[in-house]
Design an enzyme around this catalytic site. Sequence first.
Site, PDB file in Angstrom:
ATOM      1  N   TYR A 139      31.757  44.164  18.410  1.00 24.71           N
ATOM      2  CA  TYR A 139      32.055  45.606  18.429  1.00 24.71           C
ATOM      3  C   TYR A 139      32.789  45.985  19.725  1.00 24.71           C
ATOM      4  O   TYR A 139      33.841  46.637  19.703  1.00 24.71           O
ATOM      5  CB  TYR A 139      30.750  46.399  18.306  1.00 24.71           C
ATOM      6  CG  TYR A 139      30.870  47.864  18.684  1.00 24.71           C
ATOM      7  CD1 TYR A 139      31.616  48.751  17.904  1.00 24.71           C
ATOM      8  CD2 TYR A 139      30.238  48.374  19.827  1.00 24.71           C
ATOM      9  CE1 TYR A 139      31.721  50.097  18.254  1.00 24.71           C
ATOM     10  CE2 TYR A 139      30.342  49.716  20.175  1.00 24.71           C
ATOM     11  CZ  TYR A 139      31.094  50.569  19.391  1.00 24.71           C
ATOM     12  OH  TYR A 139      31.198  51.897  19.748  1.00 24.71           O
TER      13      TYR A 139
HETATM   14  N1  LIG Z   1      27.030  57.173  19.327  1.00 22.96           N
HETATM   15  C1  LIG Z   1      27.208  56.548  20.490  1.00 22.96           C
HETATM   16  O1  LIG Z   1      26.294  56.424  21.307  1.00 22.96           O
HETATM   17  C2  LIG Z   1      28.555  55.975  20.848  1.00 22.96           C
HETATM   18  C3  LIG Z   1      28.669  55.250  22.045  1.00 22.96           C
HETATM   19  C4  LIG Z   1      29.904  54.724  22.390  1.00 22.96           C
HETATM   20  C5  LIG Z   1      31.006  54.949  21.593  1.00 22.96           C
HETATM   21  N2  LIG Z   1      30.863  55.649  20.417  1.00 22.96           N
HETATM   22  C6  LIG Z   1      32.043  55.869  19.582  1.00 22.96           C
HETATM   23  O2  LIG Z   1      32.092  57.243  19.235  1.00 22.96           O
HETATM   24  C7  LIG Z   1      32.649  57.378  17.927  1.00 22.96           C
HETATM   25  C8  LIG Z   1      31.713  58.188  17.046  1.00 22.96           C
HETATM   26  O3  LIG Z   1      30.477  57.497  16.914  1.00 22.96           O
HETATM   27  P1  LIG Z   1      29.266  58.046  16.045  1.00 22.96           P
HETATM   28  O4  LIG Z   1      28.019  57.592  16.686  1.00 22.96           O
HETATM   29  O5  LIG Z   1      29.493  59.494  15.777  1.00 22.96           O
HETATM   30  O6  LIG Z   1      29.461  57.193  14.697  1.00 22.96           O
HETATM   31  P2  LIG Z   1      29.365  57.603  13.149  1.00 22.96           P
HETATM   32  O7  LIG Z   1      29.241  56.326  12.389  1.00 22.96           O
HETATM   33  O8  LIG Z   1      28.323  58.648  12.940  1.00 22.96           O
HETATM   34  O9  LIG Z   1      30.786  58.263  12.862  1.00 22.96           O
HETATM   35  C9  LIG Z   1      31.950  57.496  12.580  1.00 22.96           C
HETATM   36  C10 LIG Z   1      32.586  58.052  11.307  1.00 22.96           C
HETATM   37  O10 LIG Z   1      33.799  57.335  11.057  1.00 22.96           O
HETATM   38  C11 LIG Z   1      33.951  57.213   9.662  1.00 22.96           C
HETATM   39  N3  LIG Z   1      34.883  56.107   9.376  1.00 22.96           N
HETATM   40  C12 LIG Z   1      34.679  54.780   9.635  1.00 22.96           C
HETATM   41  N4  LIG Z   1      35.760  54.068   9.224  1.00 22.96           N
HETATM   42  C13 LIG Z   1      36.651  54.969   8.715  1.00 22.96           C
HETATM   43  C14 LIG Z   1      37.948  54.839   8.133  1.00 22.96           C
HETATM   44  N5  LIG Z   1      38.535  53.641   7.967  1.00 22.96           N
HETATM   45  N6  LIG Z   1      38.586  55.963   7.710  1.00 22.96           N
HETATM   46  C15 LIG Z   1      37.986  57.186   7.844  1.00 22.96           C
HETATM   47  N7  LIG Z   1      36.759  57.360   8.381  1.00 22.96           N
HETATM   48  C16 LIG Z   1      36.098  56.265   8.816  1.00 22.96           C
HETATM   49  C17 LIG Z   1      32.553  56.987   9.128  1.00 22.96           C
HETATM   50  O11 LIG Z   1      32.410  57.355   7.770  1.00 22.96           O
HETATM   51  C18 LIG Z   1      31.706  57.862  10.057  1.00 22.96           C
HETATM   52  O12 LIG Z   1      31.408  59.130   9.477  1.00 22.96           O
HETATM   53  C19 LIG Z   1      32.914  55.962  17.435  1.00 22.96           C
HETATM   54  O13 LIG Z   1      34.251  55.637  17.704  1.00 22.96           O
HETATM   55  C20 LIG Z   1      31.988  55.112  18.274  1.00 22.96           C
HETATM   56  O14 LIG Z   1      32.443  53.790  18.381  1.00 22.96           O
HETATM   57  C21 LIG Z   1      29.657  56.158  20.032  1.00 22.96           C
END
Ligand SMILES: NC(=O)c1ccc[n+]([C@@H]2O[C@H](COP(=O)([O-])OP(=O)(O)OC[C@H]3O[C@@H](n4cnc5c(N)ncnc54)[C@H](O)[C@@H]3O)[C@@H](O)[C@H]2O)c1
Length: 305
Positions: A139
């Site tokens: 990841y």
């Molecule tokens: N939550 C955390 O602590 C955290 C930490 C570091 C980085 N991030 C980054 O922040 C962002 C949001 O994370 P989150 O926790 O809200 O995740 P999440 O899984 O709740 O949200 C990601 C969304 O992206 C959508 N998605 C995935 N592939 C897709 C595609 N090909 N086309 C359209 N939609 C697509 C999914 O359906 C999902 O709703 C991500 O990029 C994640 O890597 C999150």
Amino acid sequence: MRYVVTGAAGFIGSQLADALVEAGHEVSGIDCFTDYYDPAEKEENARGLDVSRLDLAADRLDFGGADGVFHLAAQAGVRSFGDVFPLYLRQNVLATQRVFEAAVAAGARVVFTSSSSVYGEAEAYPTPESAQPRPISPYGITKLACEHLAHAYATGFGLDAVVLRYFTVYGPRQRPDMFLRRVCDALLAGTTFEIYGTGEQSRSFTEVGDAVAATMAAMERAPAGAVYNVGGGEEASLLEAIALLERISGRSLDTRRVDAARGDVARTKADVSRIRDALGWEPRTTLADGLAAMWSWASGRLRAA
Ligand SMILES: NC(=O)c1ccc[n+]([C@@H]2O[C@H](COP(=O)([O-])OP(=O)(O)OC[C@H]3O[C@@H](n4cnc5c(N)ncnc54)[C@H](O)[C@@H]3O)[C@@H](O)[C@H]2O)c1
């Protein structure tokens, strides 16, 4: 302003989209509602938002007329070894490359959300952005690849991109696979909670409202090409976070130790001086207040169900 938010039905994307609408912006969401966790929860998150069901890795993307694109869609989670790897490549690297192409065509700025996972076991704590990235999960490697793509598109095609490295974001709507959410769910259900490893692992837990504020500030004011850590001010171990949630909920958690997950780091601690100096952002919510809000959301949601 007119903004596109990808991943708008997800945890952070939906909170960001709500905040942008609240601030008077026009927001077009994109999400394909993947089944990584229950899509019904994403429907709940996206209620009241304009979200197009587009797959960023396959469908035609047109950001014409948008002032900026917040690119949050991704396959998150560090458990990314093995058979799921192609999915991580697709949802992270391929989808992001297509977002950058479409943003270049539309002349739109992009804020890309990367992760503290790019640091791996970091060479220094607190970790500055200049630390050598050495991810230990596939990841983290896909997120780092996306950061390099942003740089390549900036150099080759003038893409105006800003990279944010989020550190463990928590709060209402947190993904059900994440640690604090699993603790809340186990406290509510009275089930045994599996702690991966010793529980002494620590994190710069970042409250989602703080993360959203940093993300909006980055779109509005960050110089092109900037890379910023977005991390909470308080570091806590998993055991300390459990103890806080036990106190807030008035319940006690039955725990069981299981093996540490591969790809999970022992510690994260963000150095946020760069974003503080450049954008005037710093985390404001204490872990105790943030967890109280999260518990209230999780228990209210159960009552409503
Ligand atoms: N939550 C955390 O602590 C955290 C930490 C570091 C980085 N991030 C980054 O922040 C962002 C949001 O994370 P989150 O926790 O809200 O995740 P999440 O899984 O709740 O949200 C990601 C969304 O992206 C959508 N998605 C995935 N592939 C897709 C595609 N090909 N086309 C359209 N939609 C697509 C999914 O359906 C999902 O709703 C991500 O990029 C994640 O890597 C999150």
